[in-house]
Design a protein around this motif. Structure first.
Motif, PDB file in Angstrom:
ATOM      1  N   PHE A  47      65.532 109.653  10.348  1.00  0.00           N
ATOM      2  CA  PHE A  47      65.345 110.456   9.148  1.00  0.00           C
ATOM      3  C   PHE A  47      64.929 109.495   8.056  1.00  0.00           C
ATOM      4  O   PHE A  47      65.343 108.334   8.050  1.00  0.00           O
ATOM      5  N   GLY A  48      64.136 109.957   7.107  1.00  0.00           N
ATOM      6  CA  GLY A  48      63.762 109.061   6.028  1.00  0.00           C
ATOM      7  C   GLY A  48      63.067 109.764   4.893  1.00  0.00           C
ATOM      8  O   GLY A  48      62.907 110.985   4.880  1.00  0.00           O
ATOM      9  N   VAL A  49      62.661 108.948   3.939  1.00  0.00           N
ATOM     10  CA  VAL A  49      61.920 109.402   2.768  1.00  0.00           C
ATOM     11  C   VAL A  49      60.480 108.962   2.977  1.00  0.00           C
ATOM     12  O   VAL A  49      60.210 107.773   3.166  1.00  0.00           O
ATOM     13  N   VAL A  50      59.553 109.925   2.948  1.00  0.00           N
ATOM     14  CA  VAL A  50      58.141 109.607   3.157  1.00  0.00           C
ATOM     15  C   VAL A  50      57.486 109.218   1.834  1.00  0.00           C
ATOM     16  O   VAL A  50      57.934 109.602   0.759  1.00  0.00           O
ATOM     17  N   ARG A  51      56.413 108.469   1.930  1.00  0.00           N
ATOM     18  CA  ARG A  51      55.685 108.025   0.736  1.00  0.00           C
ATOM     19  C   ARG A  51      54.906 109.167   0.092  1.00  0.00           C
ATOM     20  O   ARG A  51      54.732 109.203  -1.109  1.00  0.00           O
ATOM     21  N   ASP A  52      54.418 110.094   0.900  1.00  0.00           N
ATOM     22  CA  ASP A  52      53.580 111.203   0.431  1.00  0.00           C
ATOM     23  C   ASP A  52      54.286 112.524   0.716  1.00  0.00           C
ATOM     24  O   ASP A  52      54.549 112.839   1.875  1.00  0.00           O
TER      25      ASP A  52
END
Length: 88
Positions: free
Chosen positions: A36-41
């Motif tokens: 799971f993560g935070v995407v740049r876009d």
């Protein structure tokens, strides 16, 4: 209520526009790593995002066998549809 009380232990609260999910299979025949993560876009795919698209990744020791990936993909696809996000 403090922010720590709102989040369950091991939770990863991220606004849906910035959430990215990926099951990364490094070796054939072995379970994949759930990421799971935070995407740049915020317009990036919610599921199936390339590891390079993540600004930040959170991986808890969760393994996903190849046979379970379609079930996981179906669940995340439903979340993506509700959030108006694409899925690869």
């Amino acid at each position: 209520m403090t922010p720590d009380e709102r989040c369950a232990p091991g939770s990863f609260p991220v606004p849906l526009p910035w959430l990215g999910v990926l099951v990364d299979y490094k070796k054939s025949g072995k379970p994949g790593e759930l990421i799971f993560g935070v995407v740049r876009d915020p317009h990036a795919a919610l599921y199936g995002t390339d590891r390079a698209a993540f600004r930040y990744r959170y991986t808890q020791a969760v393994r996903v066998p190849h046979s379970d990936e379609p079930l996981f993909r179906a669940y995340v696809t439903d979340v993506a549809a509700r959030a108006g996000r694409p899925v690869l």
